[in-house]
Design a protein around this motif. Sequence first.
Motif, short mmCIF file in Angstrom:
data_model
loop_
_atom_site.label_atom_id
_atom_site.label_comp_id
_atom_site.label_asym_id
_atom_site.label_seq_id
_atom_site.Cartn_x
_atom_site.Cartn_y
_atom_site.Cartn_z
N LYS A 208 6.66 21.60 -3.70
CA LYS A 208 6.91 20.62 -2.82
C LYS A 208 5.95 21.21 -1.41
CE LYS A 208 10.17 17.49 -0.95
NZ LYS A 208 10.43 16.58 -2.21
N PRO B 255 1.95 -5.00 5.03
CA PRO B 255 2.30 -5.27 6.91
C PRO B 255 2.42 -4.20 7.71
CG PRO B 255 4.04 -4.57 5.23
CD PRO B 255 3.29 -4.57 4.68
N ILE C 209 8.30 0.19 -7.44
CA ILE C 209 9.70 -0.26 -7.53
C ILE C 209 9.86 -1.50 -7.93
CG2 ILE C 209 11.97 -0.88 -5.90
CD1 ILE C 209 10.93 3.05 -5.27
N VAL D 211 15.88 8.68 6.18
CA VAL D 211 15.02 8.59 5.98
C VAL D 211 14.29 7.83 5.30
CG1 VAL D 211 15.97 11.68 6.77
CG2 VAL D 211 16.16 10.17 4.33
N ARG E 26 13.45 5.02 -9.57
CA ARG E 26 12.28 4.60 -10.12
C ARG E 26 11.39 5.42 -8.25
NH1 ARG E 26 12.60 -1.06 -10.32
NH2 ARG E 26 14.93 -1.08 -9.18
N THR E 27 10.76 6.67 -8.82
CA THR E 27 10.67 8.00 -8.37
C THR E 27 9.55 7.95 -8.01
OG1 THR E 27 11.02 9.32 -10.12
CG2 THR E 27 12.18 9.57 -8.92
N GLY E 28 8.69 8.68 -6.64
CA GLY E 28 7.43 9.03 -7.16
C GLY E 28 5.96 8.85 -8.03
N ALA F 138 3.54 -10.44 2.14
CA ALA F 138 3.00 -11.63 1.21
C ALA F 138 4.93 -12.52 1.69
CB ALA F 138 3.05 -11.57 0.08
N ALA G 183 0.46 -0.90 0.22
CA ALA G 183 0.18 -0.24 0.27
C ALA G 183 1.21 1.38 0.19
CB ALA G 183 -1.02 0.18 1.47
N GLY G 184 1.78 1.40 -0.94
CA GLY G 184 2.89 2.18 -0.87
C GLY G 184 2.01 3.12 -2.70
N ILE G 185 2.75 3.93 -2.70
CA ILE G 185 2.37 4.93 -3.73
C ILE G 185 1.94 3.60 -5.07
CG2 ILE G 185 3.41 7.06 -5.51
CD1 ILE G 185 4.79 7.74 -3.29
N ALA G 186 2.23 2.71 -5.63
CA ALA G 186 1.97 1.92 -6.81
C ALA G 186 0.47 1.56 -6.65
CB ALA G 186 2.98 1.45 -7.47
C1 LIG Z 1 13.65 9.51 1.70
C2 LIG Z 1 12.69 9.53 0.25
C3 LIG Z 1 12.33 10.53 -0.32
C4 LIG Z 1 12.27 10.48 -1.38
N1 LIG Z 1 11.42 11.53 -2.15
C5 LIG Z 1 11.37 11.66 -3.72
C6 LIG Z 1 10.73 12.65 -3.87
O1 LIG Z 1 10.16 14.14 -3.82
N2 LIG Z 1 9.87 12.84 -5.23
C7 LIG Z 1 9.75 11.48 -5.54
O2 LIG Z 1 9.34 11.31 -7.07
N3 LIG Z 1 10.57 9.93 -5.81
C8 LIG Z 1 11.10 10.45 -4.39
N4 LIG Z 1 10.85 9.10 -3.51
C9 LIG Z 1 11.31 7.69 -3.57
C10 LIG Z 1 9.40 7.50 -4.22
O3 LIG Z 1 9.24 7.31 -2.72
C11 LIG Z 1 9.04 6.06 -4.38
O4 LIG Z 1 9.62 6.06 -6.28
C12 LIG Z 1 7.95 5.30 -3.85
O5 LIG Z 1 7.92 5.31 -2.45
C13 LIG Z 1 7.87 3.83 -4.61
O6 LIG Z 1 6.53 3.51 -4.92
P1 LIG Z 1 6.66 1.27 -4.65
O7 LIG Z 1 5.34 2.14 -4.41
O8 LIG Z 1 7.30 1.29 -5.87
O9 LIG Z 1 7.27 1.50 -3.02
P2 LIG Z 1 6.79 1.85 -2.11
O10 LIG Z 1 6.66 3.66 -1.56
O11 LIG Z 1 7.30 1.69 -0.55
O12 LIG Z 1 6.05 1.00 -1.44
C14 LIG Z 1 5.65 -0.61 -0.70
C15 LIG Z 1 4.40 -0.64 0.00
O13 LIG Z 1 4.65 -2.82 -0.13
C16 LIG Z 1 4.88 -2.85 1.29
N5 LIG Z 1 5.43 -4.26 1.28
C17 LIG Z 1 6.77 -4.22 1.98
N6 LIG Z 1 6.98 -5.66 1.89
C18 LIG Z 1 5.95 -5.97 1.76
C19 LIG Z 1 5.31 -7.78 1.37
N7 LIG Z 1 5.60 -8.62 1.30
N8 LIG Z 1 4.06 -8.13 1.03
C20 LIG Z 1 2.96 -6.99 1.21
N9 LIG Z 1 3.50 -5.56 1.65
C21 LIG Z 1 4.87 -5.36 1.44
C22 LIG Z 1 5.56 -1.92 2.31
O14 LIG Z 1 4.39 -1.34 3.32
C23 LIG Z 1 4.97 0.04 1.48
O15 LIG Z 1 3.09 -0.32 1.81
C24 LIG Z 1 11.65 8.77 -2.44
C25 LIG Z 1 12.20 8.48 -1.57
C26 LIG Z 1 13.35 8.29 -0.38
C27 LIG Z 1 13.29 6.90 0.23
#
Ligand SMILES: Cc1cc2nc3c(=O)[nH]c(=O)nc-3n(C[C@H](O)[C@H](O)[C@H](O)COP(=O)(O)OP(=O)(O)OC[C@H]3O[C@@H](n4cnc5c(N)ncnc54)[C@H](O)[C@@H]3O)c2cc1C
Lengths: 487, 53
Positions: free
Chosen positions: A465, A36, A349, A142, A375-377, A79, A9-12
């Motif tokens: 921002k 989790p 990601i 961070v 792979r940014t947000g 998972a 439940a992250g950005i994607a």
């Molecule tokens: C400090 C920081 C600053 C950032 N700043 C920027 C910015 O300014 N602009 C920008 O565009 N991007 C930024 N980013 C990058 C951005 O945060 C990522 O690109 C984005 O969070 C990726 O999204 P995601 O959904 O792939 O992964 P995530 O956001 O990491 O979400 C992953 C999800 O999967 C869950 N998960 C993990 N393991 C399991 C499992 N085994 N089973 C089920 N669920 C699980 C996690 O709890 C989470 O909910 C930053 C990153 C960091 C670390």
Amino acid sequence: MANIVVLGAGIAGHTAAAYLQKGLNKKEHKITVISPTPTYQWIPSNIWVGVGKMTPEEIKFDLRPLYKKWGIEFIQAKAQSFYPEGDEHINTGFVEVEYNNEENKGEKIKVAYDYLINATGPKLNFEATEGLIPGNGNIASVCTFGHASHAWELLQSKLDKMKNGEKQIFVIGTGHPTATCQGAAFEYILNVDFEIKKRGLEKQAQVIWITNEYELGDFGMGGAFIPKGGFISNTKLFAESYFVERNITWIKRAGVKKLDDHTIYYENLDGEYLEQPYDFAMLIPGFAGHGFKAYDKTGKDISDKLFAPNGLMKVDADYTPKPFEEWTIKDWPETYQNPSYHNIFAPGIAFAPPHSISKPMTSKNGTPIFASAPRTGMPSGIMGKVTADNIINWIKTGNATMIHKASMGRMGAACIVSAGYGMRKGTAATMTVSPVVPDWEKFPQWGRDIKTTMGEPGLAGHWLKWLMHYMFLYKAKGLPFWWMIPE
Amino acid sequence: MENRLIITKYSEQYYPPTPNNFTLFLRRSIFFQLIRFFILNYKIMKIVIKGHS
Ligand SMILES: Cc1cc2nc3c(=O)[nH]c(=O)nc-3n(C[C@H](O)[C@H](O)[C@H](O)COP(=O)(O)OP(=O)(O)OC[C@H]3O[C@@H](n4cnc5c(N)ncnc54)[C@H](O)[C@@H]3O)c2cc1C
């Protein structure tokens, strides 16, 4: 009835779940999100938590009431294994998950699906660097709101020491020879520096950037060219100028191997083994997959069918190994669909990139030292939406053709690099690149569309921002007309 | 500008461009930045709209 399961439940993952519930009739179809923790965090604002400008409460919220309202089932679990063909008892694909809530912690269940979205993001691979343990001694991170909150505590203790006349060395950057996410570390070093100067403590502080980038401003995307002041210059100049203006020094081409309480040990591309003393370190760890396993119907291990050697999920990318000179944007995935099991997707990601974007470099001792692909947000959100749109179309029409596409070789990305918090005195660099992966065929001179690529420092960037923080949390909370806010 | 004095000559830090006072003024000027705010928003929106297909 279709049964869609979203892992993460992250950005994607959250973006995908939001559009799935909007596009599908929930009386007919079932959507389940498995993660989790029941919390959504706006990760980019961790930077401000790490310098005490925001509290963790301001950047996160509980997803459960929202999912209840949306008719999404939420399972607080991790998972662990994938059974894309089912097993001898269950005829559809399923995932085995382990509960992570108080009541059933450690208990395992099988969750069946018709469509599976693996949006589990990265495993923050701190273990890959000896001694890189956030919260240990002088080491901060961070990457999560918890880490960022500790980083602020540690930073305060160092600010206090400087107030008492002690000198302190701050080292911020990448903590693994092939780490990515330089942008986040770049933001943090600028914010730490801003806070030090705001308190008039710069005479006591030495601020150092350490990076695996070949040149500054590479940011894992091979750098970029930006038009500014009558020139088209590389982001190398942009990043270096930012540092020189602030008297921040840098160590580049460095693969951090080990840390102890006061020393960072690294190897550089020349093959030298060097040491850097520090009093405060915030180093981004390597990213990897979560080490998931996959099995076929007979129980045979088929992990290599679903996952690349780094543990991230294989999708519709071209993984044929080829030299840097032959890389093209066609190598990059468009639909994030697994090639072996078409009902499995991996946006954000979680997908395995075909290769890095920056040129891979190896030290004289054979250690790879270069920035992996970021792979940014914004791309992660777009991939989540495109995945949801394709699944909705598949369910509604019965046609499995993927009509929605979002390749990092075509989409652009905007990133606001905060360099100090404050509505009057704050600053940030607004950066846009289009496309994220340079397309040297279409744009032979600069690799990207020079008209839409920019890097502009100033107070307006901070306002942007700050606005984005509230806008994206508004969207994530599913408040009225949330879907009008783009990813 | 004053940074140049404390940076060791011939080090990496000796060469990159540094903003002059006018550039710094523009970066901080509320009026100028307000205009830039709208322009930057427009430029970002152009990228965002292109990214979705
Ligand atoms: C400090 C920081 C600053 C950032 N700043 C920027 C910015 O300014 N602009 C920008 O565009 N991007 C930024 N980013 C990058 C951005 O945060 C990522 O690109 C984005 O969070 C990726 O999204 P995601 O959904 O792939 O992964 P995530 O956001 O990491 O979400 C992953 C999800 O999967 C869950 N998960 C993990 N393991 C399991 C499992 N085994 N089973 C089920 N669920 C699980 C996690 O709890 C989470 O909910 C930053 C990153 C960091 C670390």
